[in-house]
Motif scaffolding. Sequence first.
Motif, PDB file in Angstrom:
ATOM      1  N   PRO A 135      43.848 -30.270   2.622  1.00  0.00           N
ATOM      2  CA  PRO A 135      42.776 -30.079   3.608  1.00  0.00           C
ATOM      3  C   PRO A 135      41.403 -30.138   2.929  1.00  0.00           C
ATOM      4  CG  PRO A 135      43.885 -27.996   3.139  1.00  0.00           C
ATOM      5  CD  PRO A 135      44.662 -29.062   2.426  1.00  0.00           C
ATOM      6  N   ASP A 136      40.361 -30.490   3.712  1.00  0.00           N
ATOM      7  CA  ASP A 136      39.009 -30.508   3.144  1.00  0.00           C
ATOM      8  C   ASP A 136      38.572 -29.070   2.853  1.00  0.00           C
ATOM      9  OD1 ASP A 136      38.011 -29.313   5.501  1.00  0.00           O
ATOM     10  OD2 ASP A 136      37.770 -31.262   6.466  1.00  0.00           O
ATOM     11  N   PRO A 137      37.437 -28.886   2.153  1.00  0.00           N
ATOM     12  CA  PRO A 137      37.026 -27.527   1.770  1.00  0.00           C
ATOM     13  C   PRO A 137      36.911 -26.552   2.950  1.00  0.00           C
ATOM     14  CG  PRO A 137      35.766 -29.147   0.542  1.00  0.00           C
ATOM     15  CD  PRO A 137      36.574 -29.918   1.542  1.00  0.00           C
ATOM     16  N   ASP A 138      36.762 -27.084   4.182  1.00  0.00           N
ATOM     17  CA  ASP A 138      36.720 -26.193   5.348  1.00  0.00           C
ATOM     18  C   ASP A 138      38.116 -25.874   5.881  1.00  0.00           C
ATOM     19  OD1 ASP A 138      33.936 -26.377   5.195  1.00  0.00           O
ATOM     20  OD2 ASP A 138      33.941 -28.195   6.450  1.00  0.00           O
ATOM     21  N   GLY A 139      39.113 -26.434   5.248  1.00  0.00           N
ATOM     22  CA  GLY A 139      40.487 -26.152   5.677  1.00  0.00           C
ATOM     23  C   GLY A 139      40.996 -27.062   6.780  1.00  0.00           C
ATOM     24  N   ASN A 140      40.295 -28.180   7.030  1.00  0.00           N
ATOM     25  CA  ASN A 140      40.725 -29.091   8.098  1.00  0.00           C
ATOM     26  C   ASN A 140      41.357 -30.366   7.536  1.00  0.00           C
ATOM     27  OD1 ASN A 140      39.584 -27.393  10.117  1.00  0.00           O
ATOM     28  ND2 ASN A 140      37.564 -28.211   9.556  1.00  0.00           N
ATOM     29  N   PHE A 141      42.209 -30.967   8.348  1.00  0.00           N
ATOM     30  CA  PHE A 141      42.808 -32.239   7.952  1.00  0.00           C
ATOM     31  C   PHE A 141      42.061 -33.393   8.628  1.00  0.00           C
ATOM     32  CE2 PHE A 141      46.215 -29.303   6.898  1.00  0.00           C
ATOM     33  CZ  PHE A 141      46.598 -29.777   5.656  1.00  0.00           C
ATOM     34  N   GLY A 142      40.736 -33.339   8.576  1.00  0.00           N
ATOM     35  CA  GLY A 142      39.905 -34.385   9.191  1.00  0.00           C
ATOM     36  C   GLY A 142      39.695 -35.550   8.250  1.00  0.00           C
TER      37      GLY A 142
ATOM     38  N   LYS B 120      40.322 -25.422  -9.586  1.00  0.00           N
ATOM     39  CA  LYS B 120      39.582 -26.323 -10.477  1.00  0.00           C
ATOM     40  C   LYS B 120      40.080 -27.758 -10.296  1.00  0.00           C
ATOM     41  CE  LYS B 120      38.364 -27.187 -15.284  1.00  0.00           C
ATOM     42  NZ  LYS B 120      38.736 -28.611 -15.153  1.00  0.00           N
ATOM     43  N   TRP B 121      41.381 -27.916 -10.260  1.00  0.00           N
ATOM     44  CA  TRP B 121      41.975 -29.256 -10.098  1.00  0.00           C
ATOM     45  C   TRP B 121      41.534 -29.872  -8.770  1.00  0.00           C
ATOM     46  CZ3 TRP B 121      45.346 -31.389  -6.479  1.00  0.00           C
ATOM     47  CH2 TRP B 121      45.851 -32.653  -6.812  1.00  0.00           C
ATOM     48  N   LEU B 122      41.576 -29.027  -7.726  1.00  0.00           N
ATOM     49  CA  LEU B 122      41.213 -29.499  -6.392  1.00  0.00           C
ATOM     50  C   LEU B 122      39.749 -29.948  -6.362  1.00  0.00           C
ATOM     51  CD1 LEU B 122      43.063 -29.628  -3.942  1.00  0.00           C
ATOM     52  CD2 LEU B 122      42.088 -27.486  -3.127  1.00  0.00           C
ATOM     53  N   LYS B 123      38.895 -29.170  -6.997  1.00  0.00           N
ATOM     54  CA  LYS B 123      37.449 -29.480  -7.064  1.00  0.00           C
ATOM     55  C   LYS B 123      37.229 -30.819  -7.766  1.00  0.00           C
ATOM     56  CE  LYS B 123      33.425 -26.849  -7.968  1.00  0.00           C
ATOM     57  NZ  LYS B 123      32.825 -25.907  -8.914  1.00  0.00           N
ATOM     58  N   ASP B 124      37.922 -31.010  -8.881  1.00  0.00           N
ATOM     59  CA  ASP B 124      37.807 -32.270  -9.629  1.00  0.00           C
ATOM     60  C   ASP B 124      38.269 -33.452  -8.772  1.00  0.00           C
ATOM     61  OD1 ASP B 124      36.932 -30.836 -11.751  1.00  0.00           O
ATOM     62  OD2 ASP B 124      38.817 -30.934 -12.900  1.00  0.00           O
ATOM     63  N   GLN B 125      39.326 -33.231  -8.007  1.00  0.00           N
ATOM     64  CA  GLN B 125      39.840 -34.315  -7.163  1.00  0.00           C
ATOM     65  C   GLN B 125      38.814 -34.711  -6.099  1.00  0.00           C
ATOM     66  OE1 GLN B 125      42.882 -35.962  -7.551  1.00  0.00           O
ATOM     67  NE2 GLN B 125      42.874 -34.807  -9.464  1.00  0.00           N
ATOM     68  N   TYR B 126      38.183 -33.695  -5.464  1.00  0.00           N
ATOM     69  CA  TYR B 126      37.178 -33.981  -4.438  1.00  0.00           C
ATOM     70  C   TYR B 126      35.980 -34.694  -5.058  1.00  0.00           C
ATOM     71  CZ  TYR B 126      39.561 -31.141  -0.945  1.00  0.00           C
ATOM     72  OH  TYR B 126      40.471 -30.660  -0.058  1.00  0.00           O
ATOM     73  N   ALA B 127      35.619 -34.261  -6.287  1.00  0.00           N
ATOM     74  CA  ALA B 127      34.463 -34.852  -6.964  1.00  0.00           C
ATOM     75  C   ALA B 127      34.711 -36.320  -7.284  1.00  0.00           C
ATOM     76  CB  ALA B 127      34.182 -34.075  -8.242  1.00  0.00           C
ATOM     77  N   ASN B 128      35.957 -36.654  -7.623  1.00  0.00           N
ATOM     78  CA  ASN B 128      36.291 -38.054  -7.988  1.00  0.00           C
ATOM     79  C   ASN B 128      36.609 -38.926  -6.787  1.00  0.00           C
ATOM     80  OD1 ASN B 128      36.070 -37.220 -10.625  1.00  0.00           O
ATOM     81  ND2 ASN B 128      38.278 -36.816 -10.851  1.00  0.00           N
ATOM     82  N   GLN B 129      36.598 -38.324  -5.615  1.00  0.00           N
ATOM     83  CA  GLN B 129      37.043 -39.049  -4.406  1.00  0.00           C
ATOM     84  C   GLN B 129      36.155 -40.249  -4.104  1.00  0.00           C
ATOM     85  OE1 GLN B 129      37.264 -36.479  -1.065  1.00  0.00           O
ATOM     86  NE2 GLN B 129      38.839 -37.666  -0.026  1.00  0.00           N
TER      87      GLN B 129
END
Length: 220
Positions: A115-122, A211-220
């Motif tokens: 899910p995105d940082p707001d918890g949604n599957f948008g 941390k892993w999740l943050k890195d993934q969003y940053a590389n998106q």
Amino acid sequence: MLEHLWFPHDISTFGPQVDWLFLLIFWITVITWAAVMIAMVVFLFQYRHRPGRKAEYIEGNSRLEIFWTTATAVIMIALATLSKSTWAEIKENGPPGQVFYKVTAKQFNWEITYPDPDGNFGPKALTVENEMHVPVNKVVRFDLTSKDVIHSFFVPNMRLKQDAVPGRTIHVWFEAKEPGTYEIPCAELCGFGHSGMQGTLTVESEADFQKWLKDQYANQ
Ligand SMILES: [Cu+2]
């Protein structure tokens, strides 16, 4: 004790219940098999051909037939009764989820959607192939489906196996007790790439996971 010899290392909260049922069925099968084999060998010698002995024509034995039909039925009913609560917990109820995902199988990969940082599957949700990261000691819940044919989401260390069926969404949950990396092989023959269809489940601390999740969003 015995399970450590040949079972994959168990990291699941419901693992002991699954292993107990597995061993129960295993030993019933082993004992039955051994009894049949011993009887066969004994009868082979006891009723072998000897001079002056005539073969007997047997039409059946109602008493014996009633006995083994009843015995089998009793074992089946006992197994169903003993396993009911375990399967209800794993497949139907289970504890409320703390982390959520969507997992979509396709020839020949697992698509893991976070899910995105707001918890949604948008539209901002993150989809990664074959890499499932989860925090340790948290109830993980996900919706499992397939884009093409039937696959099966299998984590031997988690004592979890669930078919992924196109056109259907199946709710799955688990909770990992130990950090580490574990295999997610596809357990349903799904085409020429089936043997190579394998994801990795990484169980890590909450901090490492974030941390892993943050890195993934940053590389998106
Ligand atoms: Cu598959």
